[in-house]
Design a protein around this motif. Sequence first.
Motif, PDB file in Angstrom:
ATOM      1  N   ALA A   1       0.785  -1.361  -0.095  1.00  0.00           N
ATOM      2  CA  ALA A   1       0.677   0.209   0.066  1.00  0.00           C
ATOM      3  C   ALA A   1       0.890   1.268   0.133  1.00  0.00           C
ATOM      4  O   ALA A   1       0.413   2.593  -0.642  1.00  0.00           O
ATOM      5  CB  ALA A   1      -1.180  -0.020   1.231  1.00  0.00           C
ATOM      6  N   TRP A   2       1.490   0.647   0.712  1.00  0.00           N
ATOM      7  CA  TRP A   2       3.108   2.391   0.824  1.00  0.00           C
ATOM      8  C   TRP A   2       3.285   2.535  -0.568  1.00  0.00           C
ATOM      9  O   TRP A   2       4.051   3.508  -0.874  1.00  0.00           O
ATOM     10  CB  TRP A   2       4.581   2.000   1.846  1.00  0.00           C
ATOM     11  N   TYR A   3       3.537   1.392  -1.072  1.00  0.00           N
ATOM     12  CA  TYR A   3       4.175   1.472  -2.988  1.00  0.00           C
ATOM     13  C   TYR A   3       3.691   1.748  -3.653  1.00  0.00           C
ATOM     14  O   TYR A   3       3.543   1.789  -5.440  1.00  0.00           O
ATOM     15  CB  TYR A   3       5.271   0.236  -2.985  1.00  0.00           C
ATOM     16  N   GLY A   4       2.146   2.108  -2.916  1.00  0.00           N
ATOM     17  CA  GLY A   4       0.848   2.499  -4.427  1.00  0.00           C
ATOM     18  C   GLY A   4      -0.255   1.230  -4.587  1.00  0.00           C
ATOM     19  O   GLY A   4      -0.961   2.003  -5.672  1.00  0.00           O
ATOM     20  N   THR A   5       0.177   0.640  -4.572  1.00  0.00           N
ATOM     21  CA  THR A   5      -0.479  -0.868  -4.732  1.00  0.00           C
ATOM     22  C   THR A   5      -1.507  -0.282  -4.171  1.00  0.00           C
ATOM     23  O   THR A   5      -2.602  -0.556  -2.917  1.00  0.00           O
ATOM     24  CB  THR A   5      -0.635  -2.089  -4.223  1.00  0.00           C
ATOM     25  N   THR A   6      -3.498  -0.382  -5.090  1.00  0.00           N
ATOM     26  CA  THR A   6      -4.350  -0.029  -4.551  1.00  0.00           C
ATOM     27  C   THR A   6      -5.250  -1.965  -4.746  1.00  0.00           C
ATOM     28  O   THR A   6      -6.277  -1.929  -3.763  1.00  0.00           O
ATOM     29  CB  THR A   6      -4.816   0.730  -5.492  1.00  0.00           C
ATOM     30  N   ARG A   7      -4.968  -2.305  -5.643  1.00  0.00           N
ATOM     31  CA  ARG A   7      -5.818  -3.916  -5.999  1.00  0.00           C
ATOM     32  C   ARG A   7      -5.434  -4.801  -5.452  1.00  0.00           C
ATOM     33  O   ARG A   7      -4.927  -5.538  -5.552  1.00  0.00           O
ATOM     34  CB  ARG A   7      -6.147  -3.355  -7.447  1.00  0.00           C
TER      35      ARG A   7
ATOM     36  N   THR B   1     -18.486  -1.728 -11.327  1.00  0.00           N
ATOM     37  CA  THR B   1     -17.263  -0.967  -9.888  1.00  0.00           C
ATOM     38  C   THR B   1     -16.253  -2.083  -9.609  1.00  0.00           C
ATOM     39  O   THR B   1     -16.881  -2.621  -8.817  1.00  0.00           O
ATOM     40  CB  THR B   1     -19.082  -0.771  -9.060  1.00  0.00           C
ATOM     41  N   ARG B   2     -15.867  -1.225  -9.401  1.00  0.00           N
ATOM     42  CA  ARG B   2     -14.238  -2.222  -8.465  1.00  0.00           C
ATOM     43  C   ARG B   2     -14.070  -1.286  -7.176  1.00  0.00           C
ATOM     44  O   ARG B   2     -14.917  -0.399  -6.794  1.00  0.00           O
ATOM     45  CB  ARG B   2     -13.092  -2.577  -9.399  1.00  0.00           C
ATOM     46  N   HIS B   3     -12.988  -2.466  -6.771  1.00  0.00           N
ATOM     47  CA  HIS B   3     -12.918  -1.449  -5.214  1.00  0.00           C
ATOM     48  C   HIS B   3     -11.100  -1.156  -5.411  1.00  0.00           C
ATOM     49  O   HIS B   3     -10.107  -2.091  -5.522  1.00  0.00           O
ATOM     50  CB  HIS B   3     -13.230  -2.374  -3.973  1.00  0.00           C
ATOM     51  N   GLU B   4     -11.092  -0.282  -4.518  1.00  0.00           N
ATOM     52  CA  GLU B   4      -9.382  -0.128  -3.592  1.00  0.00           C
ATOM     53  C   GLU B   4      -9.088  -0.407  -2.350  1.00  0.00           C
ATOM     54  O   GLU B   4     -10.295   0.372  -1.636  1.00  0.00           O
ATOM     55  CB  GLU B   4      -8.409   1.220  -5.414  1.00  0.00           C
ATOM     56  N   TYR B   5      -7.698  -0.366  -2.678  1.00  0.00           N
ATOM     57  CA  TYR B   5      -7.706   0.248  -0.524  1.00  0.00           C
ATOM     58  C   TYR B   5      -6.412   1.228  -0.672  1.00  0.00           C
ATOM     59  O   TYR B   5      -5.296   0.866  -1.348  1.00  0.00           O
ATOM     60  CB  TYR B   5      -7.385  -1.282  -0.563  1.00  0.00           C
ATOM     61  N   VAL B   6      -6.223   1.428   0.035  1.00  0.00           N
ATOM     62  CA  VAL B   6      -5.705   3.045   0.042  1.00  0.00           C
ATOM     63  C   VAL B   6      -5.617   2.931   1.582  1.00  0.00           C
ATOM     64  O   VAL B   6      -6.770   3.355   2.751  1.00  0.00           O
ATOM     65  CB  VAL B   6      -6.057   4.207  -0.304  1.00  0.00           C
ATOM     66  N   LEU B   7      -4.379   3.385   2.271  1.00  0.00           N
ATOM     67  CA  LEU B   7      -4.026   3.750   3.708  1.00  0.00           C
ATOM     68  C   LEU B   7      -4.822   5.109   4.399  1.00  0.00           C
ATOM     69  O   LEU B   7      -4.809   6.072   3.031  1.00  0.00           O
ATOM     70  CB  LEU B   7      -2.089   3.683   3.594  1.00  0.00           C
ATOM     71  N   THR B   8      -5.360   4.741   5.352  1.00  0.00           N
ATOM     72  CA  THR B   8      -5.663   6.536   5.908  1.00  0.00           C
ATOM     73  C   THR B   8      -4.319   6.660   6.850  1.00  0.00           C
ATOM     74  O   THR B   8      -3.401   5.935   6.379  1.00  0.00           O
ATOM     75  CB  THR B   8      -7.010   5.535   7.335  1.00  0.00           C
ATOM     76  N   HIS B   9      -4.815   7.743   7.358  1.00  0.00           N
ATOM     77  CA  HIS B   9      -4.122   8.696   8.720  1.00  0.00           C
ATOM     78  C   HIS B   9      -2.793   7.352   9.423  1.00  0.00           C
ATOM     79  O   HIS B   9      -1.606   7.543   9.999  1.00  0.00           O
ATOM     80  CB  HIS B   9      -4.786   9.796   8.945  1.00  0.00           C
ATOM     81  N   MET B  10      -4.756   6.511   9.633  1.00  0.00           N
ATOM     82  CA  MET B  10      -3.675   5.260  11.000  1.00  0.00           C
ATOM     83  C   MET B  10      -2.452   4.715  10.005  1.00  0.00           C
ATOM     84  O   MET B  10      -1.762   4.106  10.428  1.00  0.00           O
ATOM     85  CB  MET B  10      -5.180   4.741  11.580  1.00  0.00           C
TER      86      MET B  10
END
Lengths: 173, 173
Positions: free
Chosen positions: B42-48, B88-97
């Motif tokens: 997720a830090w490297y930018g992967t979202t799927r 519609t699909r979904h992506e996962y992104v880091l929150t502030h936490m």
Amino acid sequence: MALTLDGPLADRSAWATGERCSISRAMGVIGTRSTMLIIREAWYGTTRFDDFAARVGITDAITSARLKELVQAGILVKRPYRPDKGRTRHEYVLTHMGDDLVPIVLSLMQWGDTYLQESAPLSVVDEDSGDTVRVSVTTASGAPVDIDRLHLRVAQESPTTVGSVIVTDAEES
Amino acid sequence: MALTLDGPLADRSAWATGERCSISRAMGVIGTRSTMLIIREAWYGTTRFDDFAARVGITDAITSARLKELVQAGILVKRPYRPDKGRTRHEYVLTHMGDDLVPIVLSLMQWGDTYLQESAPLSVVDEDSGDTVRVSVTTASGAPVDIDRLHLRVAQESPTTVGSVIVTDAEES
């Protein structure tokens, strides 16, 4: 927030670190809860087998396995000592390699204090200033950095060797 | 090298943090290799979903379980998006936490680079200075500290409550 990927890393579908990843390797050595809590205890000054088992709350068998792994990994050193008139026993102490785990342990504590507690139960304080310490992301010279403006690059130390390891066939063809 | 234990903590046999320990709690949330590697991605930018599974090298079932845990923990947010003319699909992104896990991920990388590699394969670089970044132990104001001169104390924020939780019967009796 994600890193910006530079150069050959920009196309994420063209590379993978696989087993070469330092994060993966580190988690392979210290990435279980009982291992991390033994490291915590060694940092808190625990040295004896029975105290590791009691304070971490794990069985003797697990304590034995974890201490053996940590000695083999070079994180703890096992040293003989002899209590007054008693038989020889052993104590476990962090090596330099183990001391260098402090930023990991402290960053786990800091994140847990912030997100998994109502209030932090303990604090780690600098003797000289009396200030609570924290883990920060800085340049090598200690200057603070903005973690929104970080880039991931192939390390400059050995670009050719590294490139051949981390870049997949898709990139090389 | 170990911390100096201050005040009521000095007698290590008289207290224990048990489940109150922030390090233990943090390891309970992020302390498995596959979880940490999903956070790395997720830090490297992967979202799927498919990219997490392929780049971490885990099955769809494990990917699904880990992403669900990370969303429930508040570390990732799951957002809908719609590819061109697709469903519609979904992506996962880091929150502030999740962003605040960067010091943990970076300290694991730094330690692995130092002790588990011939040479670091990747480096994380500050955009402004071009310098490789590192994780350091500092005071709140960013001043460097000597990790040989750190003390562990009961946190000042709530000494009474905290004391009652972390000090065992042996101390209270």
